[in-house]
Design an enzyme around this catalytic site. Structure first.
Site, PDB file in Angstrom:
ATOM      1  CG  ASP A   1      -0.210  -0.149   2.538  1.00  0.00           C
ATOM      2  OD1 ASP A   1       1.025  -0.311   2.508  1.00  0.00           O
ATOM      3  OD2 ASP A   1      -0.860  -0.131   3.598  1.00  0.00           O
ATOM      4  CG  HIS A   2       3.302   2.458   3.108  1.00  0.00           C
ATOM      5  ND1 HIS A   2       2.327   1.638   3.600  1.00  0.00           N
ATOM      6  CD2 HIS A   2       3.581   3.340   4.094  1.00  0.00           C
ATOM      7  CE1 HIS A   2       2.033   2.009   4.834  1.00  0.00           C
ATOM      8  NE2 HIS A   2       2.777   3.038   5.157  1.00  0.00           N
TER       9      HIS A   2
ATOM     10  CG  ASP B   1       2.008   1.578   9.544  1.00  0.00           C
ATOM     11  OD1 ASP B   1       2.569   1.911   8.492  1.00  0.00           O
ATOM     12  OD2 ASP B   1       1.208   2.310  10.156  1.00  0.00           O
TER      13      ASP B   1
ATOM     14  NE  ARG C   1       2.700   9.633  12.259  1.00  0.00           N
ATOM     15  CZ  ARG C   1       3.083   8.390  12.327  1.00  0.00           C
ATOM     16  NH1 ARG C   1       3.709   7.836  11.316  1.00  0.00           N
ATOM     17  NH2 ARG C   1       2.900   7.703  13.425  1.00  0.00           N
TER      18      ARG C   1
ATOM     19  CB  SER D   1       7.207   6.105  11.025  1.00  0.00           C
ATOM     20  OG  SER D   1       7.731   4.901  10.602  1.00  0.00           O
TER      21      SER D   1
ATOM     22  NE  ARG E   1       9.306   5.944   8.417  1.00  0.00           N
ATOM     23  CZ  ARG E   1       8.918   7.161   8.032  1.00  0.00           C
ATOM     24  NH1 ARG E   1       9.793   8.099   7.794  1.00  0.00           N
ATOM     25  NH2 ARG E   1       7.631   7.435   7.862  1.00  0.00           N
TER      26      ARG E   1
HETATM   27  C1  MIC Z   1       3.723   6.446   8.389  1.00  0.00           C
HETATM   28  O1  MIC Z   1       2.543   6.720   8.454  1.00  0.00           O
HETATM   29  O2  MIC Z   1       4.633   7.221   8.725  1.00  0.00           O
HETATM   30  C2  MIC Z   1       4.084   5.074   7.893  1.00  0.00           C
HETATM   31  C3  MIC Z   1       4.759   5.231   6.605  1.00  0.00           C
HETATM   32  O3  MIC Z   1       2.930   4.316   7.690  1.00  0.00           O
HETATM   33  C4  MIC Z   1       4.974   4.444   8.938  1.00  0.00           C
HETATM   34  C5  MIC Z   1       5.623   3.217   8.555  1.00  0.00           C
HETATM   35  C6  MIC Z   1       6.778   3.402   7.665  1.00  0.00           C
HETATM   36  O4  MIC Z   1       7.597   4.264   7.857  1.00  0.00           O
HETATM   37  O5  MIC Z   1       6.911   2.587   6.761  1.00  0.00           O
HETATM   38  C7  MIC Z   1       4.333   4.222  10.295  1.00  0.00           C
HETATM   39  O6  MIC Z   1       3.452   4.941  10.649  1.00  0.00           O
HETATM   40  O7  MIC Z   1       4.791   3.363  11.052  1.00  0.00           O
HETATM   41 FE1  SF4 Z   2      -0.344   4.691   5.081  1.00  0.00          FE
HETATM   42 FE2  SF4 Z   2       0.892   5.418   7.322  1.00  0.00          FE
HETATM   43 FE3  SF4 Z   2      -0.558   7.163   5.908  1.00  0.00          FE
HETATM   44 FE4  SF4 Z   2      -1.738   5.245   7.200  1.00  0.00          FE
HETATM   45  S1  SF4 Z   2      -0.557   6.884   8.094  1.00  0.00           S
HETATM   46  S2  SF4 Z   2      -2.189   5.880   5.128  1.00  0.00           S
HETATM   47  S3  SF4 Z   2      -0.320   3.552   6.988  1.00  0.00           S
HETATM   48  S4  SF4 Z   2       1.317   6.148   5.267  1.00  0.00           S
END
Ligand code: MIC
Ligand code: SF4
Length: 754
Positions: A95-96, A160, A449, A644, A646
């Site tokens: 999805d990302h 995540d 975010r 995140s 990550r």
């Molecule tokens: C995000 O919303 O920042 C992400 C991308 O979903 C991350 C995960 C990632 O960095 O791959 C998260 O929220 O954990």
């Molecule tokens: Fe995707 Fe993270 Fe955004 Fe949710 S917050 S839509 S998991 S990138």
């Protein structure tokens, strides 16, 4: 039938006995969070009680979820663990990695073409190890989990931070780094510090323009970005029951933005309705048999102050719509005050783009409420001033929305763009025309975010988070400070009109439908499935284990960077274009800390290479120290690593030779990620010691040999003029975690136990 129904059945069958065991030990009424935690202890029934915020506890989660951007690293690590199959039901979701550009169809195909290597890798690893794979276009991990896997009273972890979304279905669902997922998939216990509990009582009922999103926008304003750290937030009260299941998901989802370990709601009719609508009547009938255990005890909700560590009350009757931002999700401004606040702060009020989507707000109900605003505007002859971009949460939502005419309504605005069922602009996967000009501008979105650069890469884009219905209204008015309750709009005939309040349907009256949900079941026996990683790939790289600690004190370390102010995981390991390298540790390390602001000089990605005295980029400087055999350290401020899950944010500095990260305070997931990768994650005993650190200091760790739980470490700082400071550092390592440090990483320890 629900997926993994046998597992769910077993969880429910064991519930009454496990609850009875806890009641014998704890002689007070129980919150829902306690019930779920104590029924998921590693080793079965509870034998002792744990101290909130103190005890480290081994848990046994029911399932694991991973998304493509983190699954690559998680699965590369899992492949090293030497197991044949994931020990608990697990899934990975593509999805990302799909960029939003022109619209769903083209973007999806382009996404598949560009990321083919990674998707093939994920698909084959999943196939081999018994992991379900949701193909690109199937939807955003947390929506797909809510629609298919979440169940009341269950516990899951996911790589995540928004895994917490499943709290909307009464789970304890927690975001973790990939190494934690590896523990659970390898059949081992998963460790968490027993959380503290915050109770939020919702009274009254949402009305008018106010949406579930406003509950969490308000809570974020109250608790701030770190106010939930180490806590589970439990919502209860009449108001909680009146909110739909996906609305509860929205509230839990953004608990990640205040650092909460997770959030949850007790099992109620809204969950029954949602489970039934998503084809899981079987889960409803099982859950109903143990329903008393799937919510907090009545006495707890009657006298919450006695049982929660903190209690907040919100009257939904009084709650009004909010916009949070810019640059931080906890800066809450009521819509009614935006005119004044925006002009005071000089926030641009013209809006060119308004986006609906993300795991937070992309449900069927969200789309219906936003569509009602669009339809109302169309019927009143009002044309939108901004472009409305929409990412549906899943193929099931999109298909049903199309069937029910919602997509058609959105498309009555010529400028609407329907993007792929994926994260898209929420994670910088957005090819926004003109973003490279870096003009100061505002956007609104329904995501969670809004850190700088996150959506379109432009550091001057100010993003405001709000509900989908407010996004639609702002798209129409083209104004950030538009208040639909008071401000008229001009229609095509020059008449003043008001938008009507949003109306929505919690669930599709004709039920959900989908032609191809995008799921790929794994092979029953994956032993013959081959996983190939091209050694010349720039996107995937098999991992080489990190070196074990040599048993010596770390001496003569140099400062890589002293980060000033907010340093989120987006600053440490940026997403957007860098998502491309999430499966290649060496390549992605070229983004290490490039967003952090250097306390010396105030610039991003510019530090002094102390070997040459020249200014240089952070990753290049780290590589220079590593090549010269010089250890390095990173210094940070409060809530370091917020955002995140990550683990790249921990693996990259580790790979580049950083030995310790010393900060005023950490965000939970990041602190664990650092420990898992064999790093020293330490905090100043005396916060003001942060000020003692100079750019050209040398650092000596004086007592690493006696590194042990609960005991401070001593750091000697030698300044350029030869003067010295000796400071104390705190840590939260337990003895197991100290073993991770000694072995070089948690994974090295798993392998050595094989
Ligand atoms: C995000 O919303 O920042 C992400 C991308 O979903 C991350 C995960 C990632 O960095 O791959 C998260 O929220 O954990
Ligand atoms: Fe995707 Fe993270 Fe955004 Fe949710 S917050 S839509 S998991 S990138």
């Amino acid at each position: 039938m629900a997926f993994d129904i046998d597992m769910i059945k077993e969880v429910y069958e064991l519930y009454p006995r496990k609850i009875e065991a806890i009641r014998k030990l704890i002689n007070h009424p129980l919150t829902l969070a306690e019930k779920i935690l104590y029924t998921h202890l590693w080793g079965g029934e509870a034998k002792e009680t744990y101290d909130r915020g103190v005890s480290y506890v081994d848990f046994s989660p029911d399932r694991v979820a991973m998304q493509d951007a983190t699954a690559q690293m998680a699965l590369l690590q899992f492949m090293q663990a030497g197991k044949n199959k994931a020990a608990v039901p697990s899934t990975a979701h593509a999805d990302h990695l799909i960029q939003a550009r022109v619209g769903a169809h083209k973007d999806l195909q382009e996404g598949i073409n560009k990321n083919n290597e990674v998707f093939n890798f994920l698909s084959s690893v999943c196939n081999k190890y018994g992991i379900g794979f949701w193909k690109p276009g199937a939807g955003i991990i947390h929506q797909v989990v809510l629609e298919n896997y979440a169940f009341p009273g269950g516990m899951m972890i996911g790589t995540d931070s928004h895994t917490v979304n499943a709290g909307g279905l009464g789970m304890v669902a927690i975001g973790v780094g990939g190494a934690d997922a590896v523990d659970v998939m390898a059949g081992m216990a998963w460790e968490l510090k027993f959380p503290k509990l915050i109770g939020i009582k919702l009274s009254g009922k949402l009305n008018g323009w106010t949406a579930p999103k406003d509950v969490i926008l308000k809570v974020a304003g109250i608790l701030t970005a770190k106010g939930g750290t180490g806590c589970i937030i439990e919502y209860f009260g009449e108001g909680a029951k009146s909110i739909s299941c996906t609305g509860k998901g929205t509230i839990c989802n953004m608990g990640a933005e205040i650092g909460a370990t997770t959030s949850t709601f007790g099992y109620d009719d809204s969950m029954r309705r949602y489970l039934a609508a998503t084809g899981r009547e079987d889960v409803v009938s099982m859950a109903d048999q143990v329903s008393e255990h799937l919510t907090g005890d009545a006495e707890v909700y009657a006298n919450p102050e006695k049982y929660f560590d903190q209690v907040i009350e919100i009257d939904l009757n009084e709650l009004t719509p909010h916009l949070n931002g810019p640059f931080t999700p906890d800066l809450a401004t009521p819509v009614a005050e935006m005119k004044e606040t925006a002009s005071k702060n000089n926030w641009p009020t013209d809006i060119e783009w308004a986006l609906i989507g993300s795991c937070t707000n992309s449900s069927y109900e969200d789309l219906t409420r936003a569509a009602s605003i669009v339809e109302d505007a169309v019927s009143k002859g009002v044309k939108p001033k901004a472009i409305l971009g929409i990412n549906p949460g899943s193929e099931q939502v999109r298909y049903t929305a199309e069937r029910d005419g919602l997509i058609e309504i959105f498309e009555k605005f010529e400028s609407t763009r329907i993007f792929t069922n994926a994260c898209g602009p929420c994670i910088g996967q957005w090819d926004r025309p003109g973003a490279e000009k870096e003009e100061k501008n505002s956007i609104v979105h329904s995501f969670n975010r809004n850190f700088r650069k996150r959506a379109d890469g432009n550091p001057n884009t100010m993003a405001f988070v709000t509900s989908p219905e407010m996004v639609a209204a702002i798209a129409i008015s083209g104004k950030l400070d538009y208040n639909p309750m008071l401000d008229p709009l001009l229609n095509e005939n020059g008449e003043k009109v008001f938008l009507s309040e949003p109306k929505g349907s919690e669930l599709p009256t004709e039920g959900f439908d989908v032609e191809d949900n995008g799921y790929q079941a794994p092979a029953d026996d994956g032993s013959n499935v081959e996983v190939v990683v091209d050694p010349n790939s720039e996107r995937l790289q098999l991992l080489t284990p990190f070196d074990a600690w040599d048993g010596e004190n770390i001496m003569g370390a140099k400062l890589l960077i002293k980060a000033l102010g907010k340093c989120t995981t987006d600053h440490i390991s940026m997403a957007g274009p860098w998502l491309r390298y999430r499966g290649h540790l060496d390549n992605i390390s070229n983004n290490c800390l490039i967003g952090a602001i250097n306390a010396f000089g105030g610039a991003a990605n510019e530090v002094t290479n102390l070997l040459t005295g020249d200014k240089s980029e952070v990753p290049a400087t780290a590589r220079a120290y590593k090549a010269a055999g010089v250890p390095s350290i990173v210094i940070g401020d409060h809530n370091y690593g917020e955002g995140s899950s990550r683990e790249h944010a921990a693996m990259e500095p580790r790979h580049l030779g950083v030995k310790a990260v010393i900060v005023k305070s950490f965000a939970r997931i990041h602190e664990t990620n650092l420990k898992k990768q064999g790093m020293l994650a330490l905090t100043f005993d005396n916060e003001s010691d942060y000020n003692k650190i100079q750019e050209d200091d040398l650092f000596n760790f004086l007592d690493l040999e006696s590194f042990s739980p609960g005991k401070q470490l001593t750091l000697e700082i030698i300044h350029n003029d030869k003067s010295k400071d000796i400071i104390k550092l705190n840590h939260t390592f337990n003895s197991q975690q100290i073993e991770w440090f000694k072995n070089g990483s948690a994974l090295n320890l798993i392998k050595s136990n094989e």
